[in-house]
Design a protein around this motif. Structure first.
Motif, PDB file in Angstrom:
ATOM      1  N   MET A 103       0.686  -1.055  -0.052  1.00  0.00           N
ATOM      2  CA  MET A 103       0.041   0.005  -0.033  1.00  0.00           C
ATOM      3  C   MET A 103       0.895   1.290   0.025  1.00  0.00           C
ATOM      4  SD  MET A 103      -3.382   0.323   1.368  1.00  0.00           S
ATOM      5  CE  MET A 103      -4.174   1.885   1.562  1.00  0.00           C
ATOM      6  N   ARG A 104       2.160   1.259   0.768  1.00  0.00           N
ATOM      7  CA  ARG A 104       2.700   2.398   0.520  1.00  0.00           C
ATOM      8  C   ARG A 104       3.445   2.492  -0.741  1.00  0.00           C
ATOM      9  NH1 ARG A 104       6.957   3.349   5.521  1.00  0.00           N
ATOM     10  NH2 ARG A 104       5.324   3.865   6.994  1.00  0.00           N
ATOM     11  N   SER A 105       3.751   1.806  -1.329  1.00  0.00           N
ATOM     12  CA  SER A 105       4.129   1.723  -2.705  1.00  0.00           C
ATOM     13  C   SER A 105       3.210   2.469  -4.029  1.00  0.00           C
ATOM     14  CB  SER A 105       4.775   0.454  -3.420  1.00  0.00           C
ATOM     15  OG  SER A 105       3.621  -0.357  -3.501  1.00  0.00           O
ATOM     16  N   ASP A 106       2.007   2.219  -3.435  1.00  0.00           N
ATOM     17  CA  ASP A 106       0.649   2.771  -4.257  1.00  0.00           C
ATOM     18  C   ASP A 106       0.772   4.259  -3.824  1.00  0.00           C
ATOM     19  OD1 ASP A 106       0.312   0.380  -5.246  1.00  0.00           O
ATOM     20  OD2 ASP A 106      -1.334  -0.040  -3.940  1.00  0.00           O
ATOM     21  N   LEU A 107       1.051   4.787  -2.686  1.00  0.00           N
ATOM     22  CA  LEU A 107       1.049   6.258  -2.325  1.00  0.00           C
ATOM     23  C   LEU A 107       2.144   6.979  -2.886  1.00  0.00           C
ATOM     24  CD1 LEU A 107      -0.920   5.771   1.287  1.00  0.00           C
ATOM     25  CD2 LEU A 107      -2.003   6.563  -0.947  1.00  0.00           C
ATOM     26  N   MET A 108       3.064   6.218  -2.906  1.00  0.00           N
ATOM     27  CA  MET A 108       4.580   7.085  -3.183  1.00  0.00           C
ATOM     28  C   MET A 108       4.379   8.000  -4.420  1.00  0.00           C
ATOM     29  SD  MET A 108       6.845   7.809  -1.602  1.00  0.00           S
ATOM     30  CE  MET A 108       8.267   7.103  -0.942  1.00  0.00           C
ATOM     31  N   PRO A 109       3.843   7.587  -5.480  1.00  0.00           N
ATOM     32  CA  PRO A 109       3.563   8.608  -6.710  1.00  0.00           C
ATOM     33  C   PRO A 109       2.705   9.618  -6.388  1.00  0.00           C
ATOM     34  CG  PRO A 109       3.413   6.046  -7.432  1.00  0.00           C
ATOM     35  CD  PRO A 109       3.505   6.271  -5.904  1.00  0.00           C
ATOM     36  N   VAL A 110       1.702   9.382  -5.854  1.00  0.00           N
ATOM     37  CA  VAL A 110       0.605  10.608  -5.276  1.00  0.00           C
ATOM     38  C   VAL A 110       1.231  11.730  -4.696  1.00  0.00           C
ATOM     39  CG1 VAL A 110      -1.594  10.803  -4.383  1.00  0.00           C
ATOM     40  CG2 VAL A 110      -1.188   8.653  -5.651  1.00  0.00           C
ATOM     41  N   VAL A 111       1.921  11.029  -3.581  1.00  0.00           N
ATOM     42  CA  VAL A 111       2.593  12.032  -2.572  1.00  0.00           C
ATOM     43  C   VAL A 111       3.623  12.763  -3.374  1.00  0.00           C
ATOM     44  CG1 VAL A 111       4.110  12.095  -0.506  1.00  0.00           C
ATOM     45  CG2 VAL A 111       2.107  10.625  -0.682  1.00  0.00           C
ATOM     46  N   SER A 112       4.543  12.146  -4.145  1.00  0.00           N
ATOM     47  CA  SER A 112       5.496  12.752  -4.955  1.00  0.00           C
ATOM     48  C   SER A 112       4.805  13.886  -5.955  1.00  0.00           C
ATOM     49  CB  SER A 112       6.343  11.905  -5.829  1.00  0.00           C
ATOM     50  OG  SER A 112       7.020  10.974  -5.011  1.00  0.00           O
ATOM     51  N   ALA A 113       3.610  13.604  -6.380  1.00  0.00           N
ATOM     52  CA  ALA A 113       3.151  14.426  -7.256  1.00  0.00           C
ATOM     53  C   ALA A 113       2.445  15.606  -6.572  1.00  0.00           C
ATOM     54  CB  ALA A 113       2.009  13.773  -8.187  1.00  0.00           C
ATOM     55  N   VAL A 114       2.071  15.304  -5.466  1.00  0.00           N
ATOM     56  CA  VAL A 114       1.565  16.546  -4.610  1.00  0.00           C
ATOM     57  C   VAL A 114       2.426  17.564  -4.275  1.00  0.00           C
ATOM     58  CG1 VAL A 114       0.333  17.055  -2.228  1.00  0.00           C
ATOM     59  CG2 VAL A 114      -0.588  15.183  -3.802  1.00  0.00           C
ATOM     60  N   PHE A 115       3.673  16.727  -3.941  1.00  0.00           N
ATOM     61  CA  PHE A 115       4.815  17.614  -3.404  1.00  0.00           C
ATOM     62  C   PHE A 115       5.477  18.449  -4.233  1.00  0.00           C
ATOM     63  CE2 PHE A 115       9.460  17.968  -2.389  1.00  0.00           C
ATOM     64  CZ  PHE A 115       9.160  18.543  -1.045  1.00  0.00           C
ATOM     65  N   ILE A 116       5.434  17.998  -5.732  1.00  0.00           N
ATOM     66  CA  ILE A 116       5.926  18.698  -6.782  1.00  0.00           C
ATOM     67  C   ILE A 116       5.127  19.839  -7.124  1.00  0.00           C
ATOM     68  CG2 ILE A 116       6.357  18.496  -9.252  1.00  0.00           C
ATOM     69  CD1 ILE A 116       7.762  15.620  -8.684  1.00  0.00           C
ATOM     70  N   ALA A 117       3.749  19.678  -7.020  1.00  0.00           N
ATOM     71  CA  ALA A 117       2.629  20.460  -7.378  1.00  0.00           C
ATOM     72  C   ALA A 117       2.804  21.706  -6.438  1.00  0.00           C
ATOM     73  CB  ALA A 117       1.407  20.174  -7.299  1.00  0.00           C
ATOM     74  N   LEU A 118       2.920  21.323  -5.074  1.00  0.00           N
ATOM     75  CA  LEU A 118       3.129  22.279  -4.082  1.00  0.00           C
ATOM     76  C   LEU A 118       4.367  23.242  -4.232  1.00  0.00           C
ATOM     77  CD1 LEU A 118       2.019  20.614  -0.756  1.00  0.00           C
ATOM     78  CD2 LEU A 118       0.904  22.313  -2.027  1.00  0.00           C
ATOM     79  N   ILE A 119       5.487  22.749  -4.611  1.00  0.00           N
ATOM     80  CA  ILE A 119       6.633  23.410  -4.743  1.00  0.00           C
ATOM     81  C   ILE A 119       6.461  24.524  -6.222  1.00  0.00           C
ATOM     82  CG2 ILE A 119       8.972  22.967  -5.713  1.00  0.00           C
ATOM     83  CD1 ILE A 119       9.023  20.668  -4.023  1.00  0.00           C
ATOM     84  N   ALA A 120       5.706  23.726  -7.216  1.00  0.00           N
ATOM     85  CA  ALA A 120       5.585  24.797  -8.176  1.00  0.00           C
ATOM     86  C   ALA A 120       4.587  25.830  -7.692  1.00  0.00           C
ATOM     87  CB  ALA A 120       4.889  23.835  -9.362  1.00  0.00           C
ATOM     88  N   ILE A 121       3.825  25.682  -7.166  1.00  0.00           N
ATOM     89  CA  ILE A 121       2.735  26.827  -6.695  1.00  0.00           C
ATOM     90  C   ILE A 121       3.715  27.816  -5.969  1.00  0.00           C
ATOM     91  CG2 ILE A 121       0.840  27.338  -5.439  1.00  0.00           C
ATOM     92  CD1 ILE A 121      -0.593  24.543  -6.138  1.00  0.00           C
ATOM     93  N   ALA A 122       4.483  27.337  -4.878  1.00  0.00           N
ATOM     94  CA  ALA A 122       5.107  28.178  -4.204  1.00  0.00           C
ATOM     95  C   ALA A 122       6.362  28.975  -4.866  1.00  0.00           C
ATOM     96  CB  ALA A 122       5.773  27.410  -2.889  1.00  0.00           C
TER      97      ALA A 122
END
Length: 89
Positions: A1-20
């Motif tokens: 289950m952790r491996s399934d969330l890793m791409p989603v967390v990475s995408a959210v993290f990248i989106a937050l960095i782009a917004i900031a």
């Protein structure tokens, strides 16, 4: 289950960095635009003495007329000063 969330967390993290980072990029563009020097005014020329010279005879007549007027005003001022009775006690 952790491996399934890793791409989603990475995408959210990248989106937050782009917004900031977006406002910083806009501010950087504004500072580049604002740092350019303003253009020189069009048609500006330094005044020269020739631009101030007028007809010598007319200028002399005007100066003489003003001198006569100043002399008359000075006499009137003196007469007024004599007529005033100011107590400076």
């Amino acid at each position: 289950m952790r491996s399934d969330l890793m791409p989603v967390v990475s995408a959210v993290f990248i989106a937050l960095i782009a917004i900031a980072a977006a406002p910083n990029a806009a501010m950087a563009r504004e500072s580049v635009v604002a740092s350019k020097p303003l253009p020189a005014p069009v048609g500006h020329a330094q005044p020269t003495p020739n631009g101030f010279l007028s007809d010598e005879d007319a200028n002399a007549d005007e100066q003489q007329r003003l001198s006569k007027f100043d002399a008359q005003q000075h006499l009137l001022d003196e007469q007024l000063d004599k007529s005033l009775n100011i107590c400076r006690c």
